[in-house]
Enzyme design. Structure first.
Site, PDB file in Angstrom:
ATOM      1  N   ASP A 103       0.824  -1.205   0.000  1.00 27.16           N
ATOM      2  CA  ASP A 103       0.000   0.000   0.000  1.00 27.16           C
ATOM      3  C   ASP A 103       0.859   1.256   0.000  1.00 27.16           C
ATOM      4  O   ASP A 103       1.502   1.583   1.003  1.00 27.16           O
ATOM      5  CB  ASP A 103      -0.892  -0.035   1.248  1.00 27.16           C
ATOM      6  N   ASP A 290      -2.089   5.769  -5.318  1.00 27.55           N
ATOM      7  CA  ASP A 290      -2.338   4.948  -4.130  1.00 27.55           C
ATOM      8  C   ASP A 290      -2.706   3.526  -4.515  1.00 27.55           C
ATOM      9  O   ASP A 290      -3.836   3.244  -4.915  1.00 27.55           O
ATOM     10  CB  ASP A 290      -3.456   5.584  -3.307  1.00 27.55           C
TER      11      ASP A 290
END
Length: 509
Positions: A103, A290
């Site tokens: 992430d 992201d």
């Protein structure tokens, strides 16, 4: 990125479930750690918009020159219905295996702890057992990470972390002893490995990626993502540490500098629907690349225009239409008189202007149930609707539309405002009539087709199609903000150049 999402559940058959079986192979100097896929007749709960609970959980975890071509370590990722990508790591000596989401919107590593006694989710995932590792070092400092559906909490520990054949020594990570919320129960992943900057690391723990660079485990301070958006194929994608794989992209990357370290944040230009400008980001918007967000999130003002263009359903129409009925013509007149757009709502006493665009928390309004009129009260929705209406009217005036056509257009947009949960459903049979949506980054247009920004869950009569765009409003000075998640990164190979503090995009191969 963390976003607040509340979900209601229904059950759908999912076609495939990915198993944690792993393999590794060396090819052209690249180490590949892969995961296989097996068929299963399991149920997976999805929310009312068709996103799997796992995808929802994952989404809630988040709020150049030519690079070396074929050298570096590769983590092969799994693709779970285009909503979740994850790979395998090992912690301790010998390594205890965990599947994690890589992430870029967070910076900590966490996995469930053997001391997690009271969270049901821990019963369904492997747990780290410190007593079985010869390289474990006790820390014990308490830690908690707040996400959209709650917080995971636990304590810091230190041990070796294995990624492919690379071993990161003395890595601080969090042993989670509490994992609240139903999202953790359904999640395919066990934990999160954050690839963001240390500025957003809880406890200021040094991220795994920083230690990889510091310990000389990679030749170049660069990592890159390639996502395979074909959910029915075995390989989900690849995360390359220390370089890029030229087989993953076409042409050259367009690079933009990181403007604020923490997230991988950069400046973005105009957003186009079809070949028409929305005008909202002409003065610039911030954006974040992201990998921990499934969809593509942006300001409600623009997401509503996109929803209108693609026929996505909304649920907030009545309050919006009431505003248009009472103030629509006044907004048009004020714009024609060259009033400052960001002051119009305050001049109509619907918002209080304090030098910033977002001041809706100061003046709150509601619809009077008896006469449908707005009055000062308990809800700030009127200010938000007014600010959106000004942008919409302004865009139509630039196209020399008549007053009636502007009012009709804005009312149509009211029908397309996303639900409070963000996602919007669309008709699966209408993809051919939907426009492309494009983003301007580094002076170049990056275009998404309907087939690329619509997520399809299921097949046949039970199939559901979800808009890949979701609403997220961030106030200045951090906003307006776009989060370019996997819907975008799946189409554009993404390079995170830590050494030169920049992000690069190229068409994915």
């Amino acid at each position: 990125m963390g976003t607040v999402i509340k979900t209601s559940l229904l059950a759908l058959f999912l076609l495939f479930v990915l198993s944690p079986t792993a393999f590794s192979a060396t090819n052209g100097g690249l180490l590949r750690v892969g995961l296989k896929k097996r068929k299963a007749d399991q149920f997976n709960r999805v929310n009312e918009h068709g996103l799997s609970m796992e995808g929802t959980a994952r989404r809630n975890f988040g709020f150049h020159d030519t690079l070396r071509n074929s050298e570096g370590d590769i983590i092969v990722l799994k693709n779970y219905m285009d909503a979740q990508y994850y790979g395998e790591i090992g912690i301790g000596t010998p390594p205890q295996k965990f599947t994690v989401v890589f992430d870029t919107g967070s910076a900590n590593l966490w996995v469930p702890s053997s001391k997690c006694y009271f969270s049901v989710a821990c019963l369904l995932h492997p747990k780290f057992k410190a007593s079985r590792s010869s390289t474990y070092k006790k820390n014990g400092t308490a830690a908690a990470i707040q996400y959209g559906t709650g917080a995971i909490s636990g304590f810091f520990s230190q041990d070796s972390v294995k990624l492919g054949d690379l071993v990161v020594k003395e890595q601080d990570f969090i042993e989670a002893i509490r994992e609240p919320g139903i999202t953790f129960l359904a999640a395919k992943f066990d934990g999160i490995l954050g690839l963001g900057f240390q500025e957003i690391s809880v406890g200021k723990a040094v991220p795994v990626w920083y230690n990889m660079v510091k310990q000389g485990l990679v030749q170049e301070p660069v990592f890159s993502f390639w996502f395979n958006r074909h959910a029915d194929e075995e390989e989900g994608g690849e995360l390359v540490f220390g370089g890029v794989d030229p087989n993953h992209f076409k042409g050259k990357h367009t690079y933009v500098p990181v403007t604020q370290q923490g997230y991988w944040q950069f400046d973005m230009g105009d957003v186009l629907i079809g070949d028409k400008t929305t005008g909202f980001c002409n003065g610039g918007c911030a954006a974040i690349a992201d990998s921990g967000t499934s969809l593509l999130a942006g300001p409600t003002t623009i997401i509503t225009q996109i929803n209108h263009a693609i026929g996505a359903a909304g649920v907030m129409s009545q309050q919006c239409k009431t505003l248009v009925d009472q103030y629509g013509k006044m907004i048009i007149e004020m714009l024609l008189s060259e009033a400052q757009p960001d002051k119009i709502c305050s001049q109509m006493n619907l918002c209080t202007f304090d030098g910033h665009q977002d001041v809706s928390s100061i003046i709150e309004s509601v619809v009077d149930k008896n006469n449908g009129k707005y009055s000062a009260g308990l809800n700030d929705g009127i200010c938000t609707f007014c600010e959106m209406a000004v942008v919409w009217v302004q865009s139509q005036l630039k196209r020399n539309q008549t007053e009636d056509s502007i009012i009709n257009y804005v009312n149509e947009l009211c029908d397309r405002i996303p639900s409070p949960m963000g996602e919007s459903a669309v008709d699966c049979s209408s993809l051919s009539s939907m426009p492309n949506v494009a983003f301007t980054i580094g002076g170049k247009i990056f275009e998404l087709t309907p087939e690329q920004y619509i997520l399809k869950v299921g097949e046949g009569e039970v199939a559901q199609c979800i808009s890949g765009f979701t609403a997220l409003d961030v106030a200045p000075p951090r906003g307006p903000l776009w989060i370019l998640g996997d819907v975008f990164m799946g189409q554009f190979h993404t390079v995170f150049d830590f050494g030169k503090s920049r992000v690069g995009f190229a068409e994915a191969a």
